[in-house]
Motif scaffolding. Structure first.
Motif, PDB file in Angstrom:
ATOM      1  N   SER A  83       1.013  -1.498   0.074  1.00  0.00           N
ATOM      2  CA  SER A  83       0.283  -0.119   0.063  1.00  0.00           C
ATOM      3  C   SER A  83       0.383   1.531  -0.079  1.00  0.00           C
ATOM      4  N   ARG A  84       1.840   0.888   0.302  1.00  0.00           N
ATOM      5  CA  ARG A  84       2.590   2.152   0.794  1.00  0.00           C
ATOM      6  C   ARG A  84       3.667   2.816  -0.706  1.00  0.00           C
ATOM      7  N   ALA A  85       4.176   1.283  -1.324  1.00  0.00           N
ATOM      8  CA  ALA A  85       4.517   1.518  -2.160  1.00  0.00           C
ATOM      9  C   ALA A  85       3.587   2.105  -3.361  1.00  0.00           C
ATOM     10  N   TYR A  86       2.806   1.634  -3.899  1.00  0.00           N
ATOM     11  CA  TYR A  86       0.307   1.917  -4.612  1.00  0.00           C
ATOM     12  C   TYR A  86       0.813   3.570  -3.832  1.00  0.00           C
ATOM     13  N   THR A  87       0.802   4.389  -3.109  1.00  0.00           N
ATOM     14  CA  THR A  87       0.340   5.469  -2.504  1.00  0.00           C
ATOM     15  C   THR A  87       1.467   6.145  -2.856  1.00  0.00           C
ATOM     16  N   THR A  88       2.871   6.111  -3.052  1.00  0.00           N
ATOM     17  CA  THR A  88       3.682   6.772  -2.789  1.00  0.00           C
ATOM     18  C   THR A  88       3.905   7.122  -4.670  1.00  0.00           C
ATOM     19  N   ALA A  89       3.740   5.934  -5.256  1.00  0.00           N
ATOM     20  CA  ALA A  89       3.823   5.634  -7.012  1.00  0.00           C
ATOM     21  C   ALA A  89       2.358   7.297  -7.275  1.00  0.00           C
ATOM     22  N   CYS A  90       1.730   6.961  -6.807  1.00  0.00           N
ATOM     23  CA  CYS A  90      -0.110   7.555  -7.098  1.00  0.00           C
ATOM     24  C   CYS A  90       0.218   9.083  -6.756  1.00  0.00           C
ATOM     25  N   VAL A  91       1.280   9.764  -5.726  1.00  0.00           N
ATOM     26  CA  VAL A  91       1.911  10.639  -5.175  1.00  0.00           C
ATOM     27  C   VAL A  91       2.255  11.276  -6.314  1.00  0.00           C
ATOM     28  N   LEU A  92       3.744  10.487  -6.243  1.00  0.00           N
ATOM     29  CA  LEU A  92       4.547  10.583  -7.539  1.00  0.00           C
ATOM     30  C   LEU A  92       4.278  11.396  -8.960  1.00  0.00           C
ATOM     31  N   THR A  93       3.421  10.504  -9.256  1.00  0.00           N
ATOM     32  CA  THR A  93       2.432  10.538 -10.501  1.00  0.00           C
ATOM     33  C   THR A  93       2.083  11.738 -10.803  1.00  0.00           C
ATOM     34  N   THR A  94       1.077  12.222  -9.780  1.00  0.00           N
ATOM     35  CA  THR A  94      -0.153  13.697  -9.602  1.00  0.00           C
ATOM     36  C   THR A  94       0.620  14.761  -9.358  1.00  0.00           C
ATOM     37  N   ALA A  95       2.404  14.682  -8.568  1.00  0.00           N
ATOM     38  CA  ALA A  95       2.857  15.987  -9.393  1.00  0.00           C
ATOM     39  C   ALA A  95       3.396  15.875  -9.865  1.00  0.00           C
ATOM     40  N   ALA A  96       4.048  14.854 -10.621  1.00  0.00           N
ATOM     41  CA  ALA A  96       4.841  15.185 -12.179  1.00  0.00           C
ATOM     42  C   ALA A  96       3.254  15.742 -13.461  1.00  0.00           C
ATOM     43  N   VAL A  97       2.353  15.008 -13.058  1.00  0.00           N
ATOM     44  CA  VAL A  97       0.856  16.110 -14.089  1.00  0.00           C
ATOM     45  C   VAL A  97       0.790  17.245 -13.581  1.00  0.00           C
ATOM     46  N   GLN A  98       1.004  17.592 -11.876  1.00  0.00           N
ATOM     47  CA  GLN A  98       0.988  19.352 -12.030  1.00  0.00           C
ATOM     48  C   GLN A  98       1.642  19.921 -12.375  1.00  0.00           C
ATOM     49  N   LEU A  99       3.238  19.513 -12.590  1.00  0.00           N
ATOM     50  CA  LEU A  99       3.734  20.117 -12.377  1.00  0.00           C
ATOM     51  C   LEU A  99       4.393  20.453 -14.211  1.00  0.00           C
ATOM     52  N   GLU A 100       3.832  19.700 -15.059  1.00  0.00           N
ATOM     53  CA  GLU A 100       3.606  19.393 -16.481  1.00  0.00           C
ATOM     54  C   GLU A 100       5.044  18.573 -16.054  1.00  0.00           C
ATOM     55  N   LEU A 101       5.215  17.326 -16.055  1.00  0.00           N
ATOM     56  CA  LEU A 101       6.675  16.749 -16.615  1.00  0.00           C
ATOM     57  C   LEU A 101       5.850  16.017 -17.079  1.00  0.00           C
ATOM     58  N   ILE A 102       4.887  15.849 -17.087  1.00  0.00           N
ATOM     59  CA  ILE A 102       4.138  14.528 -18.201  1.00  0.00           C
ATOM     60  C   ILE A 102       2.670  15.188 -18.107  1.00  0.00           C
TER      61      ILE A 102
ATOM     62  N   PRO B  54      -1.883  13.552 -18.584  1.00  0.00           N
ATOM     63  CA  PRO B  54      -1.807  12.354 -18.206  1.00  0.00           C
ATOM     64  C   PRO B  54      -2.531  11.743 -19.847  1.00  0.00           C
ATOM     65  N   PHE B  55      -2.122  12.190 -21.170  1.00  0.00           N
ATOM     66  CA  PHE B  55      -2.719  12.029 -21.897  1.00  0.00           C
ATOM     67  C   PHE B  55      -1.158  10.791 -22.173  1.00  0.00           C
ATOM     68  N   GLN B  56       0.128  10.708 -21.908  1.00  0.00           N
ATOM     69  CA  GLN B  56       1.210  10.204 -22.095  1.00  0.00           C
ATOM     70  C   GLN B  56       0.818   9.101 -21.403  1.00  0.00           C
ATOM     71  N   LEU B  57       0.287   9.459 -20.278  1.00  0.00           N
ATOM     72  CA  LEU B  57       0.007   7.373 -18.736  1.00  0.00           C
ATOM     73  C   LEU B  57      -0.531   7.154 -19.689  1.00  0.00           C
ATOM     74  N   TYR B  58      -1.997   7.703 -20.408  1.00  0.00           N
ATOM     75  CA  TYR B  58      -2.724   6.468 -20.605  1.00  0.00           C
ATOM     76  C   TYR B  58      -2.729   5.634 -22.017  1.00  0.00           C
ATOM     77  N   PHE B  59      -1.999   6.963 -23.390  1.00  0.00           N
ATOM     78  CA  PHE B  59      -1.817   6.271 -24.397  1.00  0.00           C
ATOM     79  C   PHE B  59      -0.621   6.573 -25.109  1.00  0.00           C
ATOM     80  N   ASN B  60       0.219   4.987 -25.117  1.00  0.00           N
ATOM     81  CA  ASN B  60       1.045   4.864 -25.768  1.00  0.00           C
ATOM     82  C   ASN B  60       1.739   4.047 -27.319  1.00  0.00           C
ATOM     83  N   PRO B  61       1.690   4.526 -28.227  1.00  0.00           N
ATOM     84  CA  PRO B  61       1.181   4.155 -29.629  1.00  0.00           C
ATOM     85  C   PRO B  61       2.593   3.468 -29.735  1.00  0.00           C
ATOM     86  N   GLU B  62       3.847   3.749 -29.378  1.00  0.00           N
ATOM     87  CA  GLU B  62       5.095   2.597 -29.455  1.00  0.00           C
ATOM     88  C   GLU B  62       4.314   1.314 -28.585  1.00  0.00           C
TER      89      GLU B  62
END
Length: 75
Positions: A17-36, A38-46
């Protein structure tokens, strides 16, 4: 002092649960900081076109219909 109590609470969470929570927080932070985006997380054309993993495109619609064959919209 508040940092120590927050750290102790965090360490009391089970490891998975700690690993999952940490991954969610880091992903949310990366999206909010516009490093990635949401479309990149969902769609991988390669993966879809080069490695032929088209199943994620199909499962989002077909799994709901096969598990719950009830029409939610009046016919």
């Amino acid at each position: 002092m508040a940092y120590q109590s927050l750290r102790l609470e965090y360490l009391q969470i089970p490891p998975v649960s700690r690993a999952y929570t940490t991954a969610c927080v880091l992903t949310t932070a990366a999206v909010q900081l516009e490093l990635i985006t949401p479309f990149q997380l969902y769609f991988n054309p390669e993966l879809i076109f080069k490695h032929f993993q088209a199943s994620p495109l199909d499962t989002s619609t077909s799994s709901w219909k096969t598990c719950f064959p009830i029409s939610l919209v009046g016919s």
